[in-house]
Structures are given as structure tokens and as C-alpha cells.
Design a protein around this motif. Structure first.
Motif, PDB file in Angstrom:
ATOM      1  N   GLY A 181      -2.545   1.725   6.419  1.00 36.39           N
ATOM      2  CA  GLY A 181      -1.679   0.631   6.006  1.00 36.39           C
ATOM      3  C   GLY A 181      -0.556   0.986   5.055  1.00 36.39           C
ATOM      4  N   ALA A 182      -0.466   2.248   4.630  1.00 36.93           N
ATOM      5  CA  ALA A 182       0.609   2.629   3.721  1.00 36.93           C
ATOM      6  C   ALA A 182       1.945   2.624   4.453  1.00 36.93           C
ATOM      7  CB  ALA A 182       0.349   4.008   3.130  1.00 36.93           C
ATOM      8  N   ASP A 183       2.955   1.984   3.843  1.00 35.59           N
ATOM      9  CA  ASP A 183       4.297   2.038   4.426  1.00 35.59           C
ATOM     10  C   ASP A 183       5.261   2.808   3.511  1.00 35.59           C
ATOM     11  OD1 ASP A 183       4.534   0.169   2.408  1.00 35.59           O
ATOM     12  OD2 ASP A 183       5.446  -1.391   3.647  1.00 35.59           O
ATOM     13  N   VAL A 184       4.717   3.425   2.463  1.00 35.77           N
ATOM     14  CA  VAL A 184       5.455   4.348   1.604  1.00 35.77           C
ATOM     15  C   VAL A 184       4.564   5.567   1.379  1.00 35.77           C
ATOM     16  CG1 VAL A 184       6.562   4.730  -0.629  1.00 35.77           C
ATOM     17  CG2 VAL A 184       6.629   2.455   0.416  1.00 35.77           C
ATOM     18  N   ILE A 185       5.136   6.752   1.532  1.00 41.52           N
ATOM     19  CA  ILE A 185       4.397   7.989   1.295  1.00 41.52           C
ATOM     20  C   ILE A 185       5.097   8.782   0.196  1.00 41.52           C
ATOM     21  CG2 ILE A 185       3.583  10.182   2.241  1.00 41.52           C
ATOM     22  CD1 ILE A 185       2.133   7.781   3.419  1.00 41.52           C
ATOM     23  N   LEU A 186       4.350   9.070  -0.867  1.00 40.22           N
ATOM     24  CA  LEU A 186       4.789   9.990  -1.907  1.00 40.22           C
ATOM     25  C   LEU A 186       3.996  11.282  -1.744  1.00 40.22           C
ATOM     26  CD1 LEU A 186       4.727   7.453  -4.876  1.00 40.22           C
ATOM     27  CD2 LEU A 186       6.785   8.477  -3.909  1.00 40.22           C
ATOM     28  N   GLN A 187       4.533  12.392  -2.195  1.00 34.49           N
ATOM     29  CA  GLN A 187       3.827  13.654  -2.025  1.00 34.49           C
ATOM     30  C   GLN A 187       4.065  14.587  -3.211  1.00 34.49           C
ATOM     31  OE1 GLN A 187       6.705  14.775   1.413  1.00 34.49           O
ATOM     32  NE2 GLN A 187       5.943  16.771   0.695  1.00 34.49           N
ATOM     33  N   HIS A 188       3.020  15.369  -3.502  1.00 33.05           N
ATOM     34  CA  HIS A 188       3.159  16.486  -4.427  1.00 33.05           C
ATOM     35  C   HIS A 188       2.690  17.740  -3.707  1.00 33.05           C
ATOM     36  CE1 HIS A 188       3.404  17.570  -8.928  1.00 33.05           C
ATOM     37  NE2 HIS A 188       3.579  18.661  -8.202  1.00 33.05           N
ATOM     38  N   THR A 189       3.163  17.889  -2.491  1.00 35.55           N
ATOM     39  CA  THR A 189       3.006  19.084  -1.673  1.00 35.55           C
ATOM     40  C   THR A 189       4.395  19.468  -1.190  1.00 35.55           C
ATOM     41  OG1 THR A 189       2.524  17.665   0.230  1.00 35.55           O
ATOM     42  CG2 THR A 189       0.626  18.601  -0.962  1.00 35.55           C
ATOM     43  N   ASP A 190       4.514  20.649  -0.619  1.00 36.32           N
ATOM     44  CA  ASP A 190       5.841  21.255  -0.531  1.00 36.32           C
ATOM     45  C   ASP A 190       6.570  21.144   0.798  1.00 36.32           C
ATOM     46  OD1 ASP A 190       5.290  22.007  -3.102  1.00 36.32           O
ATOM     47  OD2 ASP A 190       4.853  24.097  -2.627  1.00 36.32           O
ATOM     48  N   SER A 191       5.882  20.844   1.881  1.00 39.17           N
ATOM     49  CA  SER A 191       6.558  20.892   3.174  1.00 39.17           C
ATOM     50  C   SER A 191       7.184  19.542   3.536  1.00 39.17           C
ATOM     51  CB  SER A 191       5.585  21.322   4.278  1.00 39.17           C
ATOM     52  OG  SER A 191       4.866  20.211   4.782  1.00 39.17           O
ATOM     53  N   THR A 192       7.981  19.562   4.576  1.00 42.55           N
ATOM     54  CA  THR A 192       8.599  18.339   5.075  1.00 42.55           C
ATOM     55  C   THR A 192       7.719  17.639   6.117  1.00 42.55           C
ATOM     56  OG1 THR A 192       9.789  19.575   6.791  1.00 42.55           O
ATOM     57  CG2 THR A 192      10.927  19.238   4.687  1.00 42.55           C
ATOM     58  N   ALA A 193       6.496  18.126   6.307  1.00 40.81           N
ATOM     59  CA  ALA A 193       5.621  17.532   7.327  1.00 40.81           C
ATOM     60  C   ALA A 193       5.353  16.050   7.099  1.00 40.81           C
ATOM     61  CB  ALA A 193       4.311  18.319   7.409  1.00 40.81           C
ATOM     62  N   ARG A 215       0.856  -1.186   0.000  1.00 43.84           N
ATOM     63  CA  ARG A 215       0.000   0.000   0.000  1.00 43.84           C
ATOM     64  C   ARG A 215       0.896   1.241   0.000  1.00 43.84           C
ATOM     65  NH1 ARG A 215      -5.274  -1.050   0.777  1.00 43.84           N
ATOM     66  NH2 ARG A 215      -5.700   1.131   1.254  1.00 43.84           N
ATOM     67  N   ILE A 216       0.738   2.052  -1.014  1.00 47.23           N
ATOM     68  CA  ILE A 216       1.515   3.284  -1.155  1.00 47.23           C
ATOM     69  C   ILE A 216       0.560   4.461  -1.065  1.00 47.23           C
ATOM     70  CG2 ILE A 216       2.904   4.666  -2.768  1.00 47.23           C
ATOM     71  CD1 ILE A 216       4.042   2.033  -3.841  1.00 47.23           C
ATOM     72  N   GLY A 217       0.880   5.389  -0.194  1.00 43.46           N
ATOM     73  CA  GLY A 217       0.067   6.591  -0.041  1.00 43.46           C
ATOM     74  C   GLY A 217       0.623   7.734  -0.869  1.00 43.46           C
ATOM     75  N   TYR A 218      -0.276   8.542  -1.432  1.00 44.86           N
ATOM     76  CA  TYR A 218       0.141   9.657  -2.287  1.00 44.86           C
ATOM     77  C   TYR A 218      -0.631  10.897  -1.856  1.00 44.86           C
ATOM     78  CZ  TYR A 218       2.185  11.500  -6.634  1.00 44.86           C
ATOM     79  OH  TYR A 218       2.942  12.198  -7.560  1.00 44.86           O
ATOM     80  N   ILE A 219       0.103  11.915  -1.390  1.00 47.01           N
ATOM     81  CA  ILE A 219      -0.515  13.180  -0.996  1.00 47.01           C
ATOM     82  C   ILE A 219      -0.451  14.112  -2.201  1.00 47.01           C
ATOM     83  CG2 ILE A 219      -0.522  15.090   0.641  1.00 47.01           C
ATOM     84  CD1 ILE A 219       1.135  13.283   2.527  1.00 47.01           C
ATOM     85  N   ALA A 220      -1.606  14.379  -2.790  1.00 47.63           N
ATOM     86  CA  ALA A 220      -1.684  15.208  -3.984  1.00 47.63           C
ATOM     87  C   ALA A 220      -2.171  16.607  -3.614  1.00 47.63           C
ATOM     88  CB  ALA A 220      -2.634  14.573  -4.993  1.00 47.63           C
ATOM     89  N   SER A 221      -1.722  17.589  -4.369  1.00 43.18           N
ATOM     90  CA  SER A 221      -2.106  18.978  -4.087  1.00 43.18           C
ATOM     91  C   SER A 221      -3.435  19.322  -4.749  1.00 43.18           C
ATOM     92  CB  SER A 221      -0.996  19.926  -4.540  1.00 43.18           C
ATOM     93  OG  SER A 221      -0.571  19.601  -5.860  1.00 43.18           O
TER      94      SER A 221
END
Length: 356
Positions: free
Chosen positions: A206-218, A149-155
Motif C-alpha cells: 500500500g505504500a505510494d511513496v518510497i524512501l531509501q537509504h540504499t544506493d542503487s536506482t532499483a 503509507r510511506i515505505g522506507y528501504i533501510a540498509s
């Protein structure tokens, strides 16, 4: 982001006047976030500092940070033009219409808009092929996930972000057919609290990988707090979170472009143009792949990077279907830039709908 159409007619050329050696060029930057965001705005500001270092007293740079997209941007860009700026870089997609509006009122000022698709006699556009870096991240993510399960934070649901999701998913799926993506739309470029909440929700799911297309290090901090979750730096290296959770990164290198365009103003050779650079031209860089990544996966990722740079591999190479199962790209066919620039669909295997 529906950035530009490469099928459009050739851009109208506009030459800026040459400047005397003792007459510094005033270079302005409009930023959507704070310069200390550690990501997107941070790297644009690094480009500004590179301009100062390269040109010395030939230039004066000014900037305004944390400018909201919309009417506030019109006011900020107008004020910068009124203050005597000769060239203004507006560095977020939502500044597109404000930039065009202000440019019409200041024909003797030249403008450079990052990630947009509208141009004018005194407005250029520029962007980077971030999807190339997303392919490499997807490969590493697919190989390293244990939960699949890979999580993706999209803007925002714009073509640039959709391209990135698709590219990452395609390459994660190639290496791990069991992988699933969960996408959270944050509707922000920079909001540490909201980004952290999104990361925690994905991890709890359940995601153990997080990808992001947002800008902070949070999201990096949330993953570090959770433990056993890996992340990737977005726009900047975010190396303070290496070797884990941050195992690699996409780095936006704007400095060479900024130096080139300021030089053109100094020389009187500035012309309206549209560029879309990637790994090959160095506008997209891949940050260090840490020892947390297995050696074979690291080697495969670097091989992909080299193949993309050499033009031997395109991240969108068929066979690829659209989400509804209809064919998009046949075996060996590669996506054209026009489709990529207007991408408004998921590829097959991704669940959920793209928000309006």
C-alpha cells in the motif's frame, strides 16, 4: 552510523610532508559499490574526478570499486598504500576498523574515513548531515502520499540510518498526522535485486511513496513500473527518473572536501580532524523538486532548506518523544550532536523494533 563523539578530546595533529611541484600526489579511493551505481559510490567518484580536474598533473588518482567491508577491505587498503598512495579515502562505514588497522602500519600515509568515528594521528573522519535532507524529503512525502503509507528501504541499523528514518518520519507526520511508515531492512548498501524486491513489497503493501537509504536506482525503477508511486534520489540526483517517480533527491557533494584535503597534503598542512557538514556547507544538496510536487509543498520544502542552511531551524526540535512515549526533547529544545551521532532509538509513532 555511530560515527564520532564530538565530546572527545581534540584530535592529534599530523602534518604531511610538502610535495615538490613535479612530484604528483597519489590519491586513492576505496569504494563499497561500483562507480556506476548512480548513488553513493557514484558521487564519491565524482569527487575523485573533481580532484583530477582541479589539480591536473599535480595528482594521480587511483581507485578500487566494490570492495566488501571487512577483511577484504584490509587487503585492498593495504595494497593501495603499498602502491605508493599518499592519501587514501575509504568511503564506507564498514571500512572504519580496516582503515585504523592499515593506518597503524603506514604512518607516512594519511587516511580519510567517510562516516566513521575512530581517528588516529594519520586518520581523519568526515561525514554529512544527511538527516537534514531527510527532513525535506519527509515533508514532501507526507504532503503527497494519498494512501498515507510511506515505505522506507533501510540498509543497516546504525545511527546514521536511524537518524534518517526519524527525521523523515517527524516531518512527514507534521504535515500529515495520518501517515504511517513501513520499514524494510535490506542489510546491504548496494544490491539492486534486493532493493527492487523491497520496493515492490512495500508498494504491494500500500505504500505510494518510497524512501531509501540504499544506493542503487532499483527502487526508482520498481516505482516507475508500478505507477502512481513517488520516490526520492538517494546520495545522487537519479534525475533519469524525473519528473516521476523521482520528485527530488539528496545529493552528496564530496568534491570540495576532497579538493581541500588533497591541497592540505600538497601544502604539508594536513591534520587529523573530524567534520560533519550539512546543507549550510554544501556537502548536502537538495536536487531539483519537480513539477510533480504541488507548488505550495515545493515552496515549503525550499523554505525549510533555507532555514536549515541559515541555522534557523534544526530538524530535531522538540517536543519529540521516544518510541516508548518518554520525553526526549522538550518544547523548543534541539538535539545535541552527541545524541544524534549515537542514535539507537525510534521516535514516538514509529512501529516495530530496530534490529540488533
Amino acid at each position: 552510523m555511530n560515527r564520532r563523539t564530538l565530546l572527545a578530546s581534540a584530535a592529534i595533529l599530523a602534518a604531511a610532508p610538502a610535495f615538490a611541484q613535479d612530484d604528483p600526489v597519489k590519491v586513492g579511493f576505496i569504494y563499497v559499490g561500483p562507480i556506476g551505481d548512480g548513488g553513493w559510490t557514484y558521487e564519491h567518484n565524482e569527487g575523485r574526478l573533481a580532484v583530477e580536474e582541479h589539480f591536473g598533473d599535480q595528482v594521480e588518482t587511483v581507485y578500487q570499486e566494490s570492495v566488501p567491508e571487512g577483511a577484504d577491505a584490509v587487503r585492498a587498503i593495504t595494497q593501495m598504500a603499498l602502491s605508493g598512495a599518499d592519501i587514501i579515502f575509504t568511503t564506507s562505514f564498514g571500512y572504519m576498523d580496516p582503515t585504523i588497522e592499515v593506518a597503524a602500519n603506514f604512518p607516512d600515509v594519511v587516511f580519510e574515513h567517510a562516516t566513521g568515528y575512530k581517528r588516529a594521528e594519520n586518520v581523519s573522519t568526515y561525514s554529512a548531515r544527511f538527516y537534514e535532507g531527510r527532513a525535506i524529503q519527509g515533508h514532501i512525502a507526507g504532503a503527497m502520499t494519498e494512501s498515507n503509507r510511506i515505505g522506507y528501504i533501510a540498509s543497516f541499523p546504525i545511527p546514521e540510518v536511524i537518524r534518517g528514518i526519524n527525521s523523515a518520519y517527524i516531518h512527514a507526520k507534521k504535515v500529515n498526522p495520518d501517515v504511517e511508515f513501513s520499514i524494510v531492512w535490506a542489510y546491504t548498501w548496494f544490491d539492486p535485486a534486493k532493493e527492487a524486491d523491497a520496493a515492490r513489497a512495500l508498494i504491494e503493501n500500500g505504500a505510494d511513496v518510497i524512501l531509501q537509504h540504499t544506493d542503487s536506482t532499483a527502487p526508482q525503477a520498481a516505482a516507475q513500473e508500478a505507477g502512481d508511486v513517488i520516490t526520492f534520489g538517494q546520495a545522487s540526483d537519479m534525475a533519469e527518473y524525473a519528473p516521476e517517480p523521482r520528485v527530488s533527491s539528496i545529493i552528496d557533494n564530496w568534491a570540495p572536501y576532497y579538493i581541500d584535503r588533497v591541497q592540505a597534503v600538497i601544502d604539508g598542512t594536513w591534520e587529523s580532524q573530524d567534520v560533519w557538514y550539512g546543507i549550510d556547507q554544501g556537502m548536502v544538496e537538495i536536487g531539483e523538486i519537480t513539477d510533480a510536487v504541488p507548488e505550495d509543498v515545493r515552496e515549503q520544502a525550499l523554505e525549510m532548506k533555507d532555514a536549515i542552511a541559515a541555522g534557523e531551524y534544526h530538524p530535531f526540535t522538540g517536543p519529540i518523544n521516544r518510541q516508548d512515549g518518554s520525553e526526549w526533547l522538550a518544547e523548543g529544545e534541539t538535539a545535541d550532536d552527541g545524541t544524534l551521532l549515537g542514535m539507537d532509538f525510534y521516535v514516538e509513532g514509529l512501529s516495530g523494533e530496530i534490529p540488533n
